[in-house]
Design a protein around this motif. Structure first.
Motif, PDB file in Angstrom:
ATOM      1  N   ALA A 402       0.833  -1.205   0.000  1.00  0.00           N
ATOM      2  CA  ALA A 402       0.000   0.000   0.000  1.00  0.00           C
ATOM      3  C   ALA A 402       0.863   1.249   0.000  1.00  0.00           C
ATOM      4  CB  ALA A 402      -0.920  -0.013   1.224  1.00  0.00           C
ATOM      5  N   ARG A 403       1.883   1.225   0.813  1.00  0.00           N
ATOM      6  CA  ARG A 403       2.785   2.374   0.901  1.00  0.00           C
ATOM      7  C   ARG A 403       3.453   2.641  -0.444  1.00  0.00           C
ATOM      8  NH1 ARG A 403       8.106   2.079   4.709  1.00  0.00           N
ATOM      9  NH2 ARG A 403       8.963   4.156   4.332  1.00  0.00           N
ATOM     10  N   ARG A 404       3.856   1.569  -1.122  1.00  0.00           N
ATOM     11  CA  ARG A 404       4.499   1.746  -2.433  1.00  0.00           C
ATOM     12  C   ARG A 404       3.494   2.303  -3.447  1.00  0.00           C
ATOM     13  NH1 ARG A 404       7.870  -2.965  -5.551  1.00  0.00           N
ATOM     14  NH2 ARG A 404       5.856  -4.037  -5.601  1.00  0.00           N
ATOM     15  N   GLY A 405       2.256   1.786  -3.408  1.00  0.00           N
ATOM     16  CA  GLY A 405       1.264   2.282  -4.346  1.00  0.00           C
ATOM     17  C   GLY A 405       0.917   3.746  -4.127  1.00  0.00           C
ATOM     18  N   LEU A 406       0.883   4.152  -2.872  1.00  0.00           N
ATOM     19  CA  LEU A 406       0.526   5.538  -2.562  1.00  0.00           C
ATOM     20  C   LEU A 406       1.626   6.524  -2.924  1.00  0.00           C
ATOM     21  CD1 LEU A 406      -1.167   4.938   0.907  1.00  0.00           C
ATOM     22  CD2 LEU A 406      -2.320   5.583  -1.215  1.00  0.00           C
ATOM     23  N   THR A 407       2.855   6.056  -2.978  1.00  0.00           N
ATOM     24  CA  THR A 407       3.990   6.955  -3.231  1.00  0.00           C
ATOM     25  C   THR A 407       4.574   6.805  -4.635  1.00  0.00           C
ATOM     26  OG1 THR A 407       5.492   5.339  -2.221  1.00  0.00           O
ATOM     27  CG2 THR A 407       4.599   7.040  -0.783  1.00  0.00           C
ATOM     28  N   ASP A 408       4.136   5.814  -5.391  1.00  0.00           N
ATOM     29  CA  ASP A 408       4.651   5.577  -6.743  1.00  0.00           C
ATOM     30  C   ASP A 408       3.985   6.537  -7.723  1.00  0.00           C
ATOM     31  OD1 ASP A 408       5.490   4.680  -9.197  1.00  0.00           O
ATOM     32  OD2 ASP A 408       4.710   2.641  -8.976  1.00  0.00           O
ATOM     33  N   PRO A 409       4.745   7.383  -8.400  1.00  0.00           N
ATOM     34  CA  PRO A 409       4.132   8.334  -9.348  1.00  0.00           C
ATOM     35  C   PRO A 409       3.442   7.655 -10.522  1.00  0.00           C
ATOM     36  CG  PRO A 409       6.533   8.372  -9.507  1.00  0.00           C
ATOM     37  CD  PRO A 409       6.213   7.560  -8.311  1.00  0.00           C
ATOM     38  N   ASP A 410       3.779   6.380 -10.786  1.00  0.00           N
ATOM     39  CA  ASP A 410       3.174   5.671 -11.913  1.00  0.00           C
ATOM     40  C   ASP A 410       2.004   4.780 -11.492  1.00  0.00           C
ATOM     41  OD1 ASP A 410       5.086   6.713 -13.711  1.00  0.00           O
ATOM     42  OD2 ASP A 410       6.527   5.155 -13.143  1.00  0.00           O
ATOM     43  N   ALA A 411       1.593   4.866 -10.231  1.00  0.00           N
ATOM     44  CA  ALA A 411       0.596   3.931  -9.717  1.00  0.00           C
ATOM     45  C   ALA A 411      -0.732   4.011 -10.471  1.00  0.00           C
ATOM     46  CB  ALA A 411       0.363   4.178  -8.229  1.00  0.00           C
ATOM     47  N   LEU A 412      -1.187   5.198 -10.821  1.00  0.00           N
ATOM     48  CA  LEU A 412      -2.474   5.317 -11.519  1.00  0.00           C
ATOM     49  C   LEU A 412      -2.404   4.701 -12.912  1.00  0.00           C
ATOM     50  CD1 LEU A 412      -3.640   8.881 -10.425  1.00  0.00           C
ATOM     51  CD2 LEU A 412      -4.425   6.656  -9.585  1.00  0.00           C
ATOM     52  N   ASP A 413      -1.248   4.831 -13.554  1.00  0.00           N
ATOM     53  CA  ASP A 413      -1.075   4.187 -14.866  1.00  0.00           C
ATOM     54  C   ASP A 413      -1.108   2.662 -14.714  1.00  0.00           C
ATOM     55  OD1 ASP A 413      -0.841   6.632 -16.132  1.00  0.00           O
ATOM     56  OD2 ASP A 413       1.352   6.668 -15.986  1.00  0.00           O
ATOM     57  N   VAL A 414      -0.500   2.162 -13.647  1.00  0.00           N
ATOM     58  CA  VAL A 414      -0.516   0.721 -13.390  1.00  0.00           C
ATOM     59  C   VAL A 414      -1.952   0.247 -13.186  1.00  0.00           C
ATOM     60  CG1 VAL A 414       0.160  -1.077 -11.749  1.00  0.00           C
ATOM     61  CG2 VAL A 414       1.816   0.670 -12.425  1.00  0.00           C
ATOM     62  N   ALA A 415      -2.712   0.977 -12.386  1.00  0.00           N
ATOM     63  CA  ALA A 415      -4.101   0.594 -12.130  1.00  0.00           C
ATOM     64  C   ALA A 415      -4.922   0.582 -13.413  1.00  0.00           C
ATOM     65  CB  ALA A 415      -4.718   1.550 -11.110  1.00  0.00           C
ATOM     66  N   GLU A 416      -4.720   1.563 -14.255  1.00  0.00           N
ATOM     67  CA  GLU A 416      -5.474   1.621 -15.511  1.00  0.00           C
ATOM     68  C   GLU A 416      -5.099   0.457 -16.425  1.00  0.00           C
ATOM     69  OE1 GLU A 416      -6.357   4.700 -19.225  1.00  0.00           O
ATOM     70  OE2 GLU A 416      -5.064   5.315 -17.562  1.00  0.00           O
ATOM     71  N   ARG A 417      -3.808   0.154 -16.484  1.00  0.00           N
ATOM     72  CA  ARG A 417      -3.328  -0.912 -17.375  1.00  0.00           C
ATOM     73  C   ARG A 417      -3.814  -2.290 -16.940  1.00  0.00           C
ATOM     74  NH1 ARG A 417       1.403  -3.499 -16.652  1.00  0.00           N
ATOM     75  NH2 ARG A 417       2.227  -1.804 -15.356  1.00  0.00           N
ATOM     76  N   LEU A 418      -4.026  -2.489 -15.625  1.00  0.00           N
ATOM     77  CA  LEU A 418      -4.384  -3.811 -15.105  1.00  0.00           C
ATOM     78  C   LEU A 418      -5.873  -3.965 -14.818  1.00  0.00           C
ATOM     79  CD1 LEU A 418      -1.364  -4.432 -12.683  1.00  0.00           C
ATOM     80  CD2 LEU A 418      -1.645  -5.128 -15.067  1.00  0.00           C
ATOM     81  N   ASN A 419      -6.688  -3.070 -15.363  1.00  0.00           N
ATOM     82  CA  ASN A 419      -8.136  -3.139 -15.160  1.00  0.00           C
ATOM     83  C   ASN A 419      -8.748  -4.124 -16.156  1.00  0.00           C
ATOM     84  OD1 ASN A 419     -10.934  -2.623 -14.960  1.00  0.00           O
ATOM     85  ND2 ASN A 419     -10.544  -0.528 -14.319  1.00  0.00           N
ATOM     86  N   THR A 420      -9.586  -5.037 -15.676  1.00  0.00           N
ATOM     87  CA  THR A 420     -10.198  -6.033 -16.558  1.00  0.00           C
ATOM     88  C   THR A 420     -11.194  -5.428 -17.526  1.00  0.00           C
ATOM     89  OG1 THR A 420     -11.901  -6.484 -14.887  1.00  0.00           O
ATOM     90  CG2 THR A 420      -9.952  -7.889 -14.874  1.00  0.00           C
TER      91      THR A 420
END
Length: 495
Positions: A402-420
């Motif tokens: 969670a900490r890595r996701g909250l601080t990773d500047p690319d996290a939103l791109d990761v979430a979008e890419r891995l959405n079913t």
């Protein structure tokens, strides 16, 4: 503070204070009034199971000493892969965890303990200290608290019943007499709530399995959200209570990830949310917000390594391949049970008033009974774990992710890419303990950052996973029913 008249914890009712405010002196007073004769100091060992040190009550001073000072134990016997020269460690009671033991021959008070080294410092490789460090590190960097709840599945094993026989794969929230083990479920519910464990509900699960000489009937306990340190303790206590109650009924309980080639295994899905000052920060009025998506990205980015804590035996990987709803792809979706992370239904869109009114026609005051929860009920469900999970390490690992996701500047791109919602071509989870170990080793720096996971502990986990030597084994048992049954039985009592 007034205690709710429906409060199920007898010590809270007796002492008139919340469990969080208990002191050693308060517990002595409770022991005196209840005429208890024994105190059990409990702790979670390196194998994830609850351990016991039983003390007689010799005097008031002796009781207060035990409840304040705790005791020393042999840490090298409790935790594998530790230095033998650091064998003597302390266990110190956490008074807020005290409960009345519903089992045993002598009325007793039980208290969970924390570990400390010879210098009085938190023992770095103790389970409760690791999850506590992970929670603190997350809060210090983000100002947020990670709350979680488990969905703990288990089977009760018995001889087949002739009357209202078990119907395979038809156990979901079934009622007696078709549901078997309802007495066990209800007694588990009663014991846990009286121990201060916040349970949401218990019910029968899908996995009914009927064989020639036995029936296996699946059940589930779902908890209420709690800070991850407490959520981990709740799961350990629940496993202990389930086993005790089942044993008293002459039944065998198993949390094994795979129990038979004919039915579903036992999962341990973890729901979580991030809160600040009691308010959820992962939602907005119309659904999940960017903070929620960052949390999902953190989980998915760490998923392969998290299997080292969540899926610790070879049969964990049989479950991935056997189960209809077991996740394989590293992806997420809303109300989508095919992904590793799911965003479940949570009363969005102000749907509740109309439903309450329709369910209670002709009742003009029905809407008045609607009480908004203190914290938004929306959670994010990580569907990775199973009954073999080391729950303290899994929840600590989720806090790290969670900490890595909250601080990773690319996290939103990761979430979008891995959405079913966008496609169905995703990376897969590991297929064996051996592969899981390699993936944890590759990502170990993330978990060891800021001393959350000690390197010595990671080394021990890698060694334990590799000792299974299961990379080829799982291919073999897929074609050999007898070898599969032997492997399942070997890992029958996990966690």
């Amino acid at each position: 503070m007034a205690i709710d008249a429906l409060e199920p914890h007898p010590l809270v009712r007796l002492l008139g204070i919340p469990a969080a405010d208990f002191t050693g002196s308060d517990l002595v007073r409770a022991v005196e009034q209840l005429e208890l004769r024994q105190v059990n100091l409990r702790y979670v060992g390196g194998d994830g199971r609850l351990k016991t040190l039983a003390f007689p009550i010799n005097s008031r001073d002796h009781l207060l000493e035990v409840l304040t000072r705790g005791e020393r134990v042999d840490g090298s016997s409790v935790f594998a892969s530790t230095d033998t020269d650091a064998s003597d460690v302390y266990i110190v009671p956490r008074h807020r965890t005290a409960f009345l033991n519903p089992f045993g021959d002598r009325p007793s008070l039980d208290v969970l303990c924390s570990f400390y080294d010879k210098d009085g410092e938190p023992l770095s490789y103790a389970r409760e200290q690791i999850v506590r460090r992970a929670a603190v590190a997350l809060t210090e960097e983000t100002g947020l608290t990670l709350e979680a709840l488990g969905e703990l599945e288990y089977y009760l094993v018995d001889e087949p019943e002739r009357i209202y026989p078990v119907e395979e794969e038809r156990g979901y929230q079934e009622s007696a007499p078709f549901s078997k083990g309802q007495q066990v479920r209800e007694q588990v519910l009663g014991h846990l709530t009286a121990m201060g464990v916040a349970v949401k509900y218990v019910h029968g699960e899908v996995g009914n399995i009927l064989e020639v000489d036995r029936q296996l009937v699946q059940h589930e306990i779902e908890f209420q959200p709690a800070p991850i340190e407490q959520a981990a303790d709740n799961l350990v206590l629940a496993k202990w209570v389930v086993r005790e109650v089942a044993y008293a009924h002459g039944l065998e309980a198993t949390f094994a990830p795979s129990v038979s080639g004919a039915g579903a295994g036992n999962g341990l899905h973890i729901h979580s949310r991030l809160v600040r000052n009691g308010a959820s920060v992962i939602v907005r009025k119309d659904g999940l917000n960017d903070t929620g998506r960052r949390l999902i990205a953190g989980y998915l980015s760490a998923a392969k390594a998290l299997t080292a804590f969540a899926n610790t035996v070879p049969t964990s990987y049989l479950r991935f391949t056997d189960g209809d709803e077991s996740p394989e792809g590293i992806c997420w979706g809303e109300r989508d049970r095919s992904g590793l992370v799911r965003v479940p239904l949570a009363w969005r869109g102000n749907v509740l008033p109309a439903m309450v009114a329709h369910a209670n026609p002709g009742s003009p005051r029905a809407a008045e009974s609607i009480i908004e929860p203190a914290t938004d009920p929306q959670t994010i469900e990580l569907r990775l774990g199973d009954g073999s999970a080391d729950v303290h390490l899994l929840l600590a690992g989720m806090a790290v992710a969670a900490r890595r996701g909250l601080t990773d500047p690319d996290a939103l791109d990761v979430a979008e890419r891995l959405n079913t919602a966008d496609h169905d071509d995703f990376d897969q989870l590991p297929t064996s303990c051996a592969e899981s170990a390699d993936l944890l080793e590759a990502d170990r720096d993330v978990f060891e950052a800021d001393g959350v996971f000690p390197s010595l502990l990671i080394d021990g986990i890698l060694s334990q996973l590799r000792e299974h030597d299961d990379a080829k084994l799982l291919t073999t048992v897929a074609k050999d029913d007898a070898a599969r049954d032997e492997l399942v039985r070997k890992h029958w009592h996990v966690g």
